[in-house]
Write a protein that holds these residues in place. Structure first.
Motif, PDB file in Angstrom:
ATOM      1  N   SER A 184      -3.767   2.861  -0.479  1.00  0.00           N
ATOM      2  CA  SER A 184      -3.179   3.411   0.736  1.00  0.00           C
ATOM      3  C   SER A 184      -2.592   2.304   1.599  1.00  0.00           C
ATOM      4  O   SER A 184      -1.551   2.482   2.245  1.00  0.00           O
ATOM      5  CB  SER A 184      -4.213   4.216   1.521  1.00  0.00           C
ATOM      6  OG  SER A 184      -5.376   3.447   1.784  1.00  0.00           O
ATOM      7  N   ALA A 185      -3.226   1.130   1.609  1.00  0.00           N
ATOM      8  CA  ALA A 185      -2.681  -0.004   2.356  1.00  0.00           C
ATOM      9  C   ALA A 185      -1.374  -0.486   1.746  1.00  0.00           C
ATOM     10  O   ALA A 185      -0.422  -0.818   2.464  1.00  0.00           O
ATOM     11  CB  ALA A 185      -3.700  -1.146   2.391  1.00  0.00           C
ATOM     12  N   VAL A 186      -1.308  -0.506   0.418  1.00  0.00           N
ATOM     13  CA  VAL A 186      -0.061  -0.896  -0.257  1.00  0.00           C
ATOM     14  C   VAL A 186       1.047   0.092   0.098  1.00  0.00           C
ATOM     15  O   VAL A 186       2.189  -0.293   0.381  1.00  0.00           O
ATOM     16  CB  VAL A 186      -0.265  -0.983  -1.785  1.00  0.00           C
ATOM     17  CG1 VAL A 186       1.063  -1.212  -2.492  1.00  0.00           C
ATOM     18  CG2 VAL A 186      -1.250  -2.105  -2.127  1.00  0.00           C
ATOM     19  N   ALA A 187       0.721   1.384   0.098  1.00  0.00           N
ATOM     20  CA  ALA A 187       1.718   2.403   0.456  1.00  0.00           C
ATOM     21  C   ALA A 187       2.199   2.215   1.894  1.00  0.00           C
ATOM     22  O   ALA A 187       3.393   2.377   2.195  1.00  0.00           O
ATOM     23  CB  ALA A 187       1.120   3.795   0.268  1.00  0.00           C
ATOM     24  N   LEU A 188       1.290   1.854   2.801  1.00  0.00           N
ATOM     25  CA  LEU A 188       1.688   1.567   4.181  1.00  0.00           C
ATOM     26  C   LEU A 188       2.634   0.378   4.235  1.00  0.00           C
ATOM     27  O   LEU A 188       3.660   0.409   4.937  1.00  0.00           O
ATOM     28  CB  LEU A 188       0.436   1.296   5.028  1.00  0.00           C
ATOM     29  CG  LEU A 188       0.663   0.659   6.408  1.00  0.00           C
ATOM     30  CD1 LEU A 188       1.581   1.501   7.268  1.00  0.00           C
ATOM     31  CD2 LEU A 188      -0.676   0.421   7.096  1.00  0.00           C
ATOM     32  N   PHE A 189       2.339  -0.672   3.494  1.00  0.00           N
ATOM     33  CA  PHE A 189       3.188  -1.867   3.547  1.00  0.00           C
ATOM     34  C   PHE A 189       4.536  -1.651   2.874  1.00  0.00           C
ATOM     35  O   PHE A 189       5.506  -2.349   3.183  1.00  0.00           O
ATOM     36  CB  PHE A 189       2.436  -3.083   2.990  1.00  0.00           C
ATOM     37  CG  PHE A 189       1.665  -3.809   4.055  1.00  0.00           C
ATOM     38  CD1 PHE A 189       2.152  -4.982   4.624  1.00  0.00           C
ATOM     39  CD2 PHE A 189       0.465  -3.301   4.528  1.00  0.00           C
ATOM     40  CE1 PHE A 189       1.470  -5.632   5.627  1.00  0.00           C
ATOM     41  CE2 PHE A 189      -0.236  -3.946   5.534  1.00  0.00           C
ATOM     42  CZ  PHE A 189       0.262  -5.113   6.098  1.00  0.00           C
ATOM     43  N   ARG A 190       4.631  -0.689   1.987  1.00  0.00           N
ATOM     44  CA  ARG A 190       5.956  -0.324   1.479  1.00  0.00           C
ATOM     45  C   ARG A 190       6.798   0.270   2.611  1.00  0.00           C
ATOM     46  O   ARG A 190       8.010   0.044   2.684  1.00  0.00           O
ATOM     47  CB  ARG A 190       5.835   0.659   0.311  1.00  0.00           C
ATOM     48  CG  ARG A 190       5.205   0.045  -0.940  1.00  0.00           C
ATOM     49  CD  ARG A 190       5.343   0.939  -2.159  1.00  0.00           C
ATOM     50  NE  ARG A 190       4.590   0.415  -3.288  1.00  0.00           N
ATOM     51  CZ  ARG A 190       4.992  -0.582  -4.078  1.00  0.00           C
ATOM     52  NH1 ARG A 190       6.172  -1.152  -3.848  1.00  0.00           N
ATOM     53  NH2 ARG A 190       4.242  -1.013  -5.082  1.00  0.00           N
ATOM     54  N   CYS A 191       6.158   0.999   3.511  1.00  0.00           N
ATOM     55  CA  CYS A 191       6.857   1.518   4.690  1.00  0.00           C
ATOM     56  C   CYS A 191       7.264   0.381   5.619  1.00  0.00           C
ATOM     57  O   CYS A 191       8.361   0.394   6.203  1.00  0.00           O
ATOM     58  CB  CYS A 191       5.969   2.513   5.428  1.00  0.00           C
ATOM     59  SG  CYS A 191       5.575   4.006   4.497  1.00  0.00           S
ATOM     60  N   VAL A 192       6.375  -0.589   5.778  1.00  0.00           N
ATOM     61  CA  VAL A 192       6.687  -1.767   6.596  1.00  0.00           C
ATOM     62  C   VAL A 192       7.926  -2.473   6.051  1.00  0.00           C
ATOM     63  O   VAL A 192       8.845  -2.844   6.797  1.00  0.00           O
ATOM     64  CB  VAL A 192       5.477  -2.725   6.627  1.00  0.00           C
ATOM     65  CG1 VAL A 192       5.842  -4.082   7.230  1.00  0.00           C
ATOM     66  CG2 VAL A 192       4.320  -2.101   7.410  1.00  0.00           C
ATOM     67  N   HIS A 193       7.962  -2.640   4.747  1.00  0.00           N
ATOM     68  CA  HIS A 193       9.101  -3.316   4.120  1.00  0.00           C
ATOM     69  C   HIS A 193      10.381  -2.497   4.300  1.00  0.00           C
ATOM     70  O   HIS A 193      11.441  -3.045   4.664  1.00  0.00           O
ATOM     71  CB  HIS A 193       8.819  -3.524   2.634  1.00  0.00           C
ATOM     72  CG  HIS A 193       9.917  -4.241   1.905  1.00  0.00           C
ATOM     73  ND1 HIS A 193      10.149  -5.594   2.034  1.00  0.00           N
ATOM     74  CD2 HIS A 193      10.861  -3.774   1.038  1.00  0.00           C
ATOM     75  CE1 HIS A 193      11.186  -5.933   1.288  1.00  0.00           C
ATOM     76  NE2 HIS A 193      11.631  -4.858   0.667  1.00  0.00           N
ATOM     77  N   ALA A 194      10.291  -1.191   4.066  1.00  0.00           N
ATOM     78  CA  ALA A 194      11.470  -0.328   4.178  1.00  0.00           C
ATOM     79  C   ALA A 194      12.019  -0.297   5.602  1.00  0.00           C
ATOM     80  O   ALA A 194      13.215  -0.080   5.812  1.00  0.00           O
ATOM     81  CB  ALA A 194      11.128   1.086   3.715  1.00  0.00           C
ATOM     82  N   ALA A 195      11.154  -0.534   6.575  1.00  0.00           N
ATOM     83  CA  ALA A 195      11.585  -0.515   7.972  1.00  0.00           C
ATOM     84  C   ALA A 195      12.313  -1.782   8.387  1.00  0.00           C
ATOM     85  O   ALA A 195      12.835  -1.857   9.507  1.00  0.00           O
ATOM     86  CB  ALA A 195      10.383  -0.298   8.882  1.00  0.00           C
ATOM     87  N   GLY A 196      12.339  -2.779   7.502  1.00  0.00           N
ATOM     88  CA  GLY A 196      13.085  -3.991   7.796  1.00  0.00           C
ATOM     89  C   GLY A 196      12.328  -5.026   8.603  1.00  0.00           C
ATOM     90  O   GLY A 196      12.946  -5.844   9.308  1.00  0.00           O
ATOM     91  N   VAL A 197      11.008  -5.039   8.510  1.00  0.00           N
ATOM     92  CA  VAL A 197      10.231  -6.095   9.170  1.00  0.00           C
ATOM     93  C   VAL A 197      10.603  -7.432   8.527  1.00  0.00           C
ATOM     94  O   VAL A 197      10.607  -7.562   7.299  1.00  0.00           O
ATOM     95  CB  VAL A 197       8.719  -5.826   9.024  1.00  0.00           C
ATOM     96  CG1 VAL A 197       7.905  -6.983   9.602  1.00  0.00           C
ATOM     97  CG2 VAL A 197       8.344  -4.521   9.713  1.00  0.00           C
ATOM     98  N   PRO A 198      10.933  -8.462   9.315  1.00  0.00           N
ATOM     99  CA  PRO A 198      11.340  -9.737   8.730  1.00  0.00           C
ATOM    100  C   PRO A 198      10.268 -10.330   7.817  1.00  0.00           C
ATOM    101  O   PRO A 198       9.061 -10.131   8.027  1.00  0.00           O
ATOM    102  CB  PRO A 198      11.565 -10.625   9.958  1.00  0.00           C
ATOM    103  CG  PRO A 198      11.882  -9.672  11.060  1.00  0.00           C
ATOM    104  CD  PRO A 198      11.050  -8.451  10.779  1.00  0.00           C
TER     105      PRO A 198
END
Length: 480
Positions: A184-198
């Motif tokens: 679930s944490a990995v799935a959250l960080f895929r969202c972080v990446h998709a949102a364009g966090v540097p």
């Protein structure tokens, strides 16, 4: 056939398992099947993640807070798009019913929206000087690189409280989720990446206890944020490098006081919800109830009848089950120890009291124990399972003393329709949060934290953002 997911670390903007040599099997507690494999990050991987966060910090701390807010809003939007994927991973890895898991993911998205707004409300102050020609300015600046460790019981929401507040404040971060709930944490960080966090601003490493020790003890970490057990919190005290600030949320053993002036039906409904939701695996779960002797019999009978009617099931098969499996075998062992101790010392088991369901799953029946004096384990040691101990009291002073009589101080509850009792209880209970005539002790825009052995620092509210900031006094001589 179960498809076994392979979890990935997220470091410097890349999903990768470079440098990983050991893996951890992740078990579905409802079935006993392996559902995922997660890397055990070694020291070299932790170093890479912290170094990435350190490189990214100068740019992120100087990013306009309105731009940081836009990024946080985008993360929330990505979470909304993928809420079922994240929720399914939660249920598969720790057992809560899918309906509850979806609720957790929606609260996670709200946390990012909330801290997006708080990011643009970091205000300073000007201070008078006793000499003319000087101006003193108080500024709030991000602390730097944060190491965050989250537990398995709310595996993405408790990451989100730290991640959203830290990023909103201008910090960079390395997160380690529980080894029981990495997907679930990995799935959250895929969202972080998709949102364009540097790249490097938000990083994820997976692993067990040793990975956590390497992270919180890293010399280039500026703050540690942790939610978990008291024993693990004490371990962090001993592990941090040098004088590193930290915030710790260390669990509860939360009481409820039900007075003779309470609405008994509402008190039972509140105890049922906060005692058995998430199989009792909540830091602010009701562990123990103190009920006035005049309404004691009615309360325990009603609570036991309604607890016995709760539906216990695999949360993927029955999305709206009341109670899913417990998350770990160690957790079940502790529940069994507490119930056995209560039986040994004369408690009445009004419902539950043992395992239920498929023998491969970690299901425990919702349990109500009556006539429980304070020396029973269930009344002074956090059970962290679907068990509520109940004891009668004669006077309000006695109830408050019993409620305060453990080292915990996270949250407490009370039911009374009497205004004077409301304030006597509210002011007498030594807890960070007190909820009266409701069982929602934590809301996003109010500070949430414990006293005594329940922790240091706050999450939620503007205070949650303040935990990732420190003050600077800028004194300027301008001569005017």
């Amino acid at each position: 056939m179960t498809v076994i997911r392979e979890c990935t670390q997220y470091i410097d903007g890349q999903m990768s398992n470079d440098g990983v040599v050991e893996w951890i099997d992740v078990i579905n507690p409802a079935t006993g099947q392996v559902v995922a494999r997660a890397p055990e990050a070694g020291a070299a991987v932790v170093d890479r993640a912290v170094e990435a966060a350190r490189r990214a910090w100068p740019g992120w701390r100087r990013t306009n807070p309105f731009k940081r807010a836009q990024v946080l809003h985008r993360i929330a939007d990505e979470i909304d798009k993928h809420e079922r994927t994240i929720a399914t991973a939660i249920t598969e890895e720790m057992g809560k019913p899918l309906g509850e898991a979806l609720g957790e993911v929606r609260k996670l998205a709200k946390a990012f929206h909330y801290y997006a707004e708080e990011a643009v409300r970091v205000f300073g102050a000007t201070i008078p000087n006793e000499e003319d020609g000087f101006t003193s300015i108080i500024e709030r600046e991000p602390v730097g690189v944060v190491a965050a460790i989250a537990p398995w019981n709310y595996p993405v929401e408790l990451i989100g409280w730290k991640l959203a507040a830290a990023l909103g404040a201008g910090c960079t971060i390395v997160v380690k989720p529980s080894e029981y709930t990495p997907s679930s944490a990995v799935a959250l960080f895929r969202c972080v990446h998709a949102a364009g966090v540097p790249a490097g601003v938000a990083n994820l490493v997976t692993g067990a206890r040793q990975t956590g020790k390497q992270l919180v003890g890293h010399p280039d970490v500026d703050k540690v944020a942790f939610t978990g057990s008291g024993a693990a919190g004490e371990d962090i005290y001993r592990t941090v490098s040098g004088i590193t600030p930290f915030s710790l949320e260390l669990g509860g053993n939360c009481p409820i006081v039900v007075t003779k002036h309470a609405n008994i039906q509402k008190a039972v409904a509140g105890t049922l919800r906060r005692g058995f939701r998430n199989a009792g695996q909540i830091c602010i779960a009701i562990n123990r109830a103190y009920v006035h002797e005049s309404v004691y019999a009615a309360f325990v009978d009603m609570l036991a009848a309604r607890a016995a009617a709760l539906v216990v099931a695999d949360g993927l098969i029955n999305e709206q089950a009341d109670v899913g499996s417990m998350a770990t075998r160690a957790g079940v062992d502790k529940v069994e120890r507490h119930v056995a101790d209560a039986r040994k010392h004369g408690a009445r088991v009004l419902c539950g009291g043992g395992r239920t369901g498929d023998s491969k799953g970690l299901f425990y029946a919702p349990t109500v124990l009556a006539d429980c004096p304070q020396q029973m384990l269930v009344m002074h040691e956090e059970t962290f399972g679907p068990v509520v101990g109940v004891a009668p009291f004669a006077t309000l002073d006695e109830a408050i003393e019993l409620a305060n009589g453990t080292p915990a101080g996270l949250a407490a509850y009370a039911y009374t329709e009497d205004l004077r009792e409301t304030f006597e209880i509210g002011r007498g209970l030594e807890f960070g949060s007190v909820a009266i005539n409701n069982v929602d002790a934590g809301i996003m825009n109010a500070p949430y934290g414990g006293r005594k052995q329940s922790g240091i620092g706050y999450e939620h509210g503007h205070e949650g953002l303040e935990g990732y900031l420190h003050l600077k006094h800028l004194r300027v001589h301008h001569g005017a």
